[in-house]
Design a protein around this motif. Structure first.
Motif, mmCIF file in Angstrom:
data_model
loop_
_atom_site.group_PDB
_atom_site.id
_atom_site.type_symbol
_atom_site.label_atom_id
_atom_site.label_comp_id
_atom_site.label_asym_id
_atom_site.label_seq_id
_atom_site.Cartn_x
_atom_site.Cartn_y
_atom_site.Cartn_z
ATOM 1 N N PHE A 66 -0.877 -7.123 -4.568
ATOM 2 C CA PHE A 66 -2.168 -6.447 -3.425
ATOM 3 C C PHE A 66 -2.010 -6.435 -1.915
ATOM 4 C CE2 PHE A 66 -4.253 -6.133 -8.315
ATOM 5 C CZ PHE A 66 -5.144 -5.312 -7.839
ATOM 6 N N ARG A 67 -1.195 -7.657 -2.286
ATOM 7 C CA ARG A 67 -1.190 -8.402 -0.552
ATOM 8 C C ARG A 67 0.270 -7.137 -0.757
ATOM 9 N NH1 ARG A 67 -1.406 -14.570 -1.376
ATOM 10 N NH2 ARG A 67 -4.083 -14.881 -1.351
ATOM 11 N N GLN A 68 1.350 -7.238 -1.035
ATOM 12 C CA GLN A 68 2.674 -5.893 -0.721
ATOM 13 C C GLN A 68 1.538 -5.006 -0.642
ATOM 14 O OE1 GLN A 68 4.889 -6.329 -3.642
ATOM 15 N NE2 GLN A 68 5.664 -3.856 -2.870
ATOM 16 N N ASN A 69 0.440 -4.495 -0.456
ATOM 17 C CA ASN A 69 -0.031 -2.942 -0.228
ATOM 18 C C ASN A 69 -1.749 -3.165 -0.027
ATOM 19 O OD1 ASN A 69 2.646 -2.488 -2.396
ATOM 20 N ND2 ASN A 69 1.287 -2.744 -3.928
ATOM 21 N N GLN A 70 -1.393 -3.753 0.434
ATOM 22 C CA GLN A 70 -2.536 -4.141 1.324
ATOM 23 C C GLN A 70 -2.685 -2.813 2.514
ATOM 24 O OE1 GLN A 70 -2.888 -7.909 2.350
ATOM 25 N NE2 GLN A 70 -5.235 -6.988 3.580
ATOM 26 N N GLN A 71 -1.973 -2.714 3.158
ATOM 27 C CA GLN A 71 -2.100 -1.558 4.302
ATOM 28 C C GLN A 71 -1.490 -0.605 4.350
ATOM 29 O OE1 GLN A 71 -2.388 -3.460 7.291
ATOM 30 N NE2 GLN A 71 -2.324 -5.155 5.545
ATOM 31 N N LEU A 72 -1.428 0.151 2.990
ATOM 32 C CA LEU A 72 -1.367 1.626 2.640
ATOM 33 C C LEU A 72 -2.993 2.503 2.896
ATOM 34 C CD1 LEU A 72 -0.604 0.914 -1.399
ATOM 35 C CD2 LEU A 72 0.947 1.671 1.568
ATOM 36 N N THR A 73 -2.938 3.561 3.945
ATOM 37 C CA THR A 73 -3.910 4.268 3.657
ATOM 38 C C THR A 73 -4.136 5.620 3.340
ATOM 39 O OG1 THR A 73 -3.044 5.096 6.067
ATOM 40 C CG2 THR A 73 -3.693 3.097 5.861
ATOM 41 N N ASP A 74 -3.078 6.116 2.468
ATOM 42 C CA ASP A 74 -2.269 6.913 2.046
ATOM 43 C C ASP A 74 -3.023 7.570 0.314
ATOM 44 O OD1 ASP A 74 -1.396 9.383 1.705
ATOM 45 O OD2 ASP A 74 0.325 9.079 0.636
ATOM 46 N N HIS A 75 -3.492 8.012 0.688
ATOM 47 C CA HIS A 75 -4.576 8.307 -0.858
ATOM 48 C C HIS A 75 -3.937 8.481 -1.964
ATOM 49 C CE1 HIS A 75 -8.564 7.452 1.302
ATOM 50 N NE2 HIS A 75 -8.059 8.543 1.575
#
Length: 130
Positions: free
Chosen positions: A56-65
Motif C-alpha cells: 500500500f505504501r509502494q502504491n500510495q503515489q499512484l494517480t492513474d485510475h
C-alpha cells in the motif's frame, strides 16, 4: 468544466474509500488469521500486515485510475486466494526464467513476452526475481 471536476473528485473519493476499505479488510483478516499449523499463525499474521503495509505504501503515489484499478484487483485476488487456500503467501509462477532462449534475439523476446502475459493478477506487484 465544473461538472468534470466534480465527477473526477467523486471518482477519486470513491476510489479512496475502496482502497481504505481494502486496507482495513486486510488488517481484519490478519487479526483473525488462523493457520493450519498453530505454530505458524503469528508469523503468518505478521507477514500479512507487513506485506499490506509495504504494497500500500509502494502504491500510495499512484494517480492513474487504471493502475489503481489493477492494484485493487490484485489485492482482491490475493485476499480471495489466501482465504481459499488458507495460505497468505503468493502462489508461485511455474515458468522457467529463461527457458531455452538464447541471451539475445527473437526467442528471448518471445520468452519475456510469454512470462509477462502468463503472470497472474495476484503477482503483479512482485518483481521477476521473486
Amino acid at each position: 468544466m465544473l461538472t468534470k471536476k466534480r465527477t473526477a473528485d467523486q471518482m477519486t473519493s470513491a476510489t479512496r474509500n475502496q482502497v481504505l476499505s481494502l486496507y482495513m479488510r486486510v488488517f481484519r483478516i490478519a487479526r483473525g488469521w488462523q493457520s493450519t499449523l498453530p505454530q505458524e499463525t503469528e508469523s503468518e499474521r505478521q507477514y500479512i500486515v507487513q506485506e499490506a503495509q509495504t504494497l500500500f505504501r509502494q502504491n500510495q503515489q499512484l494517480t492513474d485510475h487504471t493502475s489503481i484499478k489493477k492494484c485493487i484487483d490484485e489485492c482482491e485476488a490475493r485476499i480471495g486466494i489466501g482465504l481459499h487456500y488458507r495460505n497468505p503467501y503468493p502462489r508461485p509462477l511455474y515458468l522457467p526464467v529463461m527457458g531455452l532462449a538464447t541471451q539475445r534475439g527473437r526467442k528471448l523476446k518471445a520468452q519475456q513476452r510469454m512470462r509477462k502475459q502468463a503472470k497472474p493478477v495476484y503477482l503483479q506487484s512482485h518483481d521477476e526475481d521473486n
